[in-house]
Scaffold this motif. Structure first.
Motif, PDB file in Angstrom:
ATOM      1  N   THR A   1       0.855  -1.179   0.000  1.00 12.41           N
ATOM      2  CA  THR A   1       0.000   0.000   0.000  1.00 12.41           C
ATOM      3  C   THR A   1       0.895   1.233   0.000  1.00 12.41           C
ATOM      4  N   GLY A   2       0.695   2.118  -0.981  1.00 10.34           N
ATOM      5  CA  GLY A   2       1.580   3.270  -1.052  1.00 10.34           C
ATOM      6  C   GLY A   2       0.990   4.406  -1.869  1.00 10.34           C
ATOM      7  N   ASP A   3       1.725   5.514  -1.913  1.00  8.99           N
ATOM      8  CA  ASP A   3       1.302   6.687  -2.673  1.00  8.99           C
ATOM      9  C   ASP A   3       2.550   7.425  -3.148  1.00  8.99           C
ATOM     10  N   VAL A   4       2.655   7.600  -4.451  1.00  9.47           N
ATOM     11  CA  VAL A   4       3.765   8.331  -5.061  1.00  9.47           C
ATOM     12  C   VAL A   4       3.171   9.482  -5.867  1.00  9.47           C
ATOM     13  N   ASN A   5       3.858  10.623  -5.883  1.00  9.13           N
ATOM     14  CA  ASN A   5       3.339  11.756  -6.657  1.00  9.13           C
ATOM     15  C   ASN A   5       4.482  12.495  -7.349  1.00  9.13           C
ATOM     16  N   THR A   6       4.129  13.157  -8.433  1.00  9.40           N
ATOM     17  CA  THR A   6       5.088  13.965  -9.192  1.00  9.40           C
ATOM     18  C   THR A   6       4.441  15.299  -9.548  1.00  9.40           C
ATOM     19  N   THR A   7       5.297  16.309  -9.790  1.00  7.22           N
ATOM     20  CA  THR A   7       4.835  17.611 -10.262  1.00  7.22           C
ATOM     21  C   THR A   7       5.659  17.993 -11.483  1.00  7.22           C
ATOM     22  N   ILE A   8       4.987  18.109 -12.621  1.00  3.99           N
ATOM     23  CA  ILE A   8       5.641  18.496 -13.865  1.00  3.99           C
ATOM     24  C   ILE A   8       4.913  19.736 -14.391  1.00  3.99           C
ATOM     25  N   GLY A   9       5.640  20.851 -14.394  1.00  7.02           N
ATOM     26  CA  GLY A   9       4.983  22.101 -14.783  1.00  7.02           C
ATOM     27  C   GLY A   9       3.923  22.472 -13.773  1.00  7.02           C
ATOM     28  N   GLN A  10       2.704  22.661 -14.228  1.00  4.78           N
ATOM     29  CA  GLN A  10       1.584  23.002 -13.365  1.00  4.78           C
ATOM     30  C   GLN A  10       0.642  21.823 -13.139  1.00  4.78           C
ATOM     31  N   VAL A  11       1.148  20.611 -13.407  1.00  6.77           N
ATOM     32  CA  VAL A  11       0.311  19.408 -13.259  1.00  6.77           C
ATOM     33  C   VAL A  11       0.857  18.541 -12.125  1.00  6.77           C
TER      34      VAL A  11
END
Length: 201
Positions: free
Chosen positions: A125-135
């Motif tokens: 169970t996990g959560d990964v996130n990214t930010t590219i530009g304004q997304v």
């Protein structure tokens, strides 16, 4: 990210190895304490009481069983998994070890092998996130991550002693180990516009 796994393996049965190559003794009358000549003596396996061999005592009541073949075996088993995490298969946990040895005046032969199956049931169970530009993109996930693990080996040796000053030995060893992983994980991806806060499909 969190990974859950639980493994428990216990020894269920152990049959002790017979170390002695020669079994000897004497038979006497319980009351008179005199030796009993030409009395029948039998050798049985334990615990199933299978007859191995038999003989007659000598004139002085003595007997000797020679070249008794020792044998040993260990059996292992695992308790049922406490947590299965709704995985596709139940984990298997068992194993065994067997040894055979035969010895004479000049020869000594030994063969043995073992097998062990020790699976692991797990969940990721996990959560990964990214930010590219304004997304901003989030990747929360949940699902099975388990392991199928087993190994086996075989060993053998032969020794020859023609005289007390000389000895010749040869042996072999082979084995195999395997571990495979099952990763059945579902990702729920979500993209969000950081300027407007809208979810992008």
């Amino acid at each position: 990210m969190k990974v859950f796994a639980f493994t428990l393996l216990i020894l269920l049965t152990s049959i002790a190895c017979i170390q002695a190559q020669t079994i000897s003794g004497s038979v006497a009358d319980r009351q008179t304490k005199q030796p009993l000549a030409y009395c029948s003596v039998a050798l049985f396996k334990s615990p199933d009481s299978t007859l191995v061999t038999g003989l007659l005592t000598s004139e002085n009541g003595a007997f000797k069983f020679e070249n008794v073949t020792p044998f040993s075996a260990n059996v292992q088993g695992g308790l049922p998994a406490i947590y299965r995490y709704d995985n596709l298969h139940n984990p298997l946990r068992f194993g065994g070890d067997v040894t055979f040895n035969a010895r004479s005046e000049k020869w000594d032969v030994s063969l043995s092998g073992n097998y062990l199956r020790n699976d692991i049931a797990g969940q990721r169970t996990g959560d990964v996130n990214t930010t590219i530009g304004q997304v901003f993109t989030s990747f929360p996930s949940d699902g099975e991550r388990s392991f199928i693990r087993y190994n086996y080996t075989a060993r053998g040796s032969v020794s020859f002693t023609p005289r007390s000053s000389d000895a010749f030995s040869v042996g072999f060893y082979t084995g195999f180990r395997s571990q495979s992983r099952r990763a059945d994980i579902v990702y729920n991806n979500t993209k969000t516009d950081l300027q407007t806060g809208d979810v992008i499909i």
